[in-house]
Design a protein around this motif. Sequence first.
Motif, mmCIF file in Angstrom:
data_model
loop_
_atom_site.group_PDB
_atom_site.id
_atom_site.type_symbol
_atom_site.label_atom_id
_atom_site.label_comp_id
_atom_site.label_asym_id
_atom_site.label_seq_id
_atom_site.Cartn_x
_atom_site.Cartn_y
_atom_site.Cartn_z
ATOM 1 N N GLY A 1 35.202 31.203 44.697
ATOM 2 C CA GLY A 1 35.688 31.842 43.493
ATOM 3 C C GLY A 1 37.155 32.067 43.563
ATOM 4 O O GLY A 1 37.899 31.480 44.294
ATOM 5 N N GLU A 2 37.613 33.006 42.754
ATOM 6 C CA GLU A 2 39.013 33.256 42.625
ATOM 7 C C GLU A 2 39.267 34.732 42.806
ATOM 8 O O GLU A 2 38.419 35.564 42.624
ATOM 9 C CB GLU A 2 39.514 32.776 41.257
ATOM 10 N N ARG B 1 40.150 34.557 32.118
ATOM 11 C CA ARG B 1 38.775 34.953 32.432
ATOM 12 C C ARG B 1 37.901 33.713 32.550
ATOM 13 O O ARG B 1 37.884 32.863 31.655
ATOM 14 C CB ARG B 1 38.253 35.866 31.325
ATOM 15 N N PRO B 2 37.157 33.561 33.658
ATOM 16 C CA PRO B 2 36.355 32.357 33.872
ATOM 17 C C PRO B 2 35.272 32.201 32.810
ATOM 18 O O PRO B 2 34.756 33.176 32.267
ATOM 19 C CB PRO B 2 35.731 32.583 35.257
ATOM 20 N N ALA C 1 31.943 27.900 34.633
ATOM 21 C CA ALA C 1 32.592 28.002 35.943
ATOM 22 C C ALA C 1 31.757 28.831 36.907
ATOM 23 O O ALA C 1 31.705 28.542 38.107
ATOM 24 C CB ALA C 1 33.990 28.610 35.787
ATOM 25 N N VAL C 2 31.089 29.849 36.396
ATOM 26 C CA VAL C 2 30.240 30.683 37.254
ATOM 27 C C VAL C 2 28.997 29.911 37.685
ATOM 28 O O VAL C 2 28.613 29.924 38.866
ATOM 29 C CB VAL C 2 29.857 31.986 36.521
ATOM 30 N N LEU D 1 30.535 34.884 45.228
ATOM 31 C CA LEU D 1 31.460 34.969 44.101
ATOM 32 C C LEU D 1 32.494 36.061 44.365
ATOM 33 O O LEU D 1 32.219 37.024 45.080
ATOM 34 C CB LEU D 1 30.701 35.284 42.806
ATOM 35 N N GLU E 1 37.258 37.739 39.242
ATOM 36 C CA GLU E 1 36.762 37.704 37.874
ATOM 37 C C GLU E 1 35.477 36.890 37.751
ATOM 38 O O GLU E 1 34.670 37.132 36.863
ATOM 39 C CB GLU E 1 37.832 37.140 36.933
ATOM 40 N N ARG E 2 35.287 35.919 38.633
ATOM 41 C CA ARG E 2 34.008 35.196 38.611
ATOM 42 C C ARG E 2 32.859 36.149 38.926
ATOM 43 O O ARG E 2 31.781 36.051 38.339
ATOM 44 C CB ARG E 2 34.025 34.036 39.608
ATOM 45 N N TYR E 3 33.090 37.057 39.866
ATOM 46 C CA TYR E 3 32.049 38.029 40.171
ATOM 47 C C TYR E 3 31.800 38.926 38.953
ATOM 48 O O TYR E 3 30.655 39.241 38.617
ATOM 49 C CB TYR E 3 32.417 38.895 41.374
ATOM 50 N N ALA F 1 29.855 36.992 36.444
ATOM 51 C CA ALA F 1 28.493 36.795 36.946
ATOM 52 C C ALA F 1 27.685 38.076 36.864
ATOM 53 O O ALA F 1 26.494 38.058 36.518
ATOM 54 C CB ALA F 1 28.539 36.287 38.382
#
Length: 428
Positions: free
Chosen positions: A3-4, A10-11, A15-16, A138, A141-143, A146
């Motif tokens: 992830g990032e 915002r992903p 992407a997630v 993750l 922002e991916r977390y 998600a």
Amino acid sequence: MTGEAGGGERPSFRAVFAVPEFRPLFGTYTLSTIGDELARVALTVLVYQRTDSPLLAAVTFGLSFLPWVVGGPVLATIADRFPRHRVLIVSDVVRAVLVALMALPGLPLWALLALLLTVSLCAPPFESARSALMADVLDGERYAVASSLTNTSSQLAQVIGFVGAGALVGLLGPSAVLLLDAATFAVSAVWLSAGLQRRPAPAASSDEPASVWRETAEGLRLIRGIPRLTAIIALLWPGVLFTNVAEGIAAPLTDDLGGAALQLGVLLAANPLGQTVGGLVVARFLGTERAGRMVPGLVVASLVPVLLAGLVALVAGPGRAAFVTVVVLLFVGGLGCSWLIPLNVAFVQAVPAAFRGRAFGVAVSGLYGVQGLGALGAGLAAERVPPAAVVAVAGGLGLVAVLPGLLGLVRTRPGVAGRHRAAGPSVS
């Protein structure tokens, strides 16, 4: 980590889902939630039909939360003491077998409830391990996206489970519905086994194995020692308690409104459906920072409709118009419950990685505990007063009970949460 680190654009949902291990964690959680709601409604209807008791129906609905109350923080430490993928798989296999036993014809009511309680003992270690693994795969922002997605899918799964249960119980009977629940756990175990990497237990790196009780105490001290976490818990527990009271007495409330099993499923689905819609908006468009500023207003918006729904049901009495109005109000309350998403992210940001399982266990033990106690309290009250009055009082008390948590959340907003990256479990 995959992830990032946070910041930037915002992903997207795509992407997630591109993270391979997120797919089984997300998919199995959604599948199992559907099965759980099927079983919960089936058992609640069965008990209410046999006993005609709002209290016993509420006990059945709330029984699955009991292990979180009496041993959740202790059971949750399993997620930090054993490989988390193994905790997930074993928990699902055990639940598949036990729920299949619940489907045996002619099983006494006490045996059904005993098996339900045993199945529920698997929930604290499973949920702690799942949420900790989410933070392993993750980040940033991916977390956050998600977490919002998982929360939203959970509510949608409840909608499907509740509505589906209302139809399937009448069509197939409770035993068939329980077998469907067992099948969801079996599929989940296979999917997790095939899709997750094998990681060692987090505690394996420790020179000296800590006792379960010491690890539990550490989780409690962590929550108490960080003002941001304390404020979050002070809002989370009473907020969830009073917004979910109607679920515990849904069967007698639906009966008073002139509904049957299908209407019971619709009434139970109204709040989760609202949370699904609200969660999608928060997850994709608002962003965690903007949604975080909206938490006080959203909390109020989640409780006022509960108060109004109880008053409408109390004044209007049985009838289609009253039932539809109550369902709409519970749906609007669910929209307000999207405050759980930014609160979850704030909790995540304040928890050090080494305490994921323990901190999650404490938070969710209380979360499920208040839901169970709320269902039992509502059932007990509904033995003496109309269920609609219980719902109305819950909405009013909730508006008062959340004030200390809201004040604490505002006071701690610039503090701990802003200094940690997202690296912890979901509490929603």
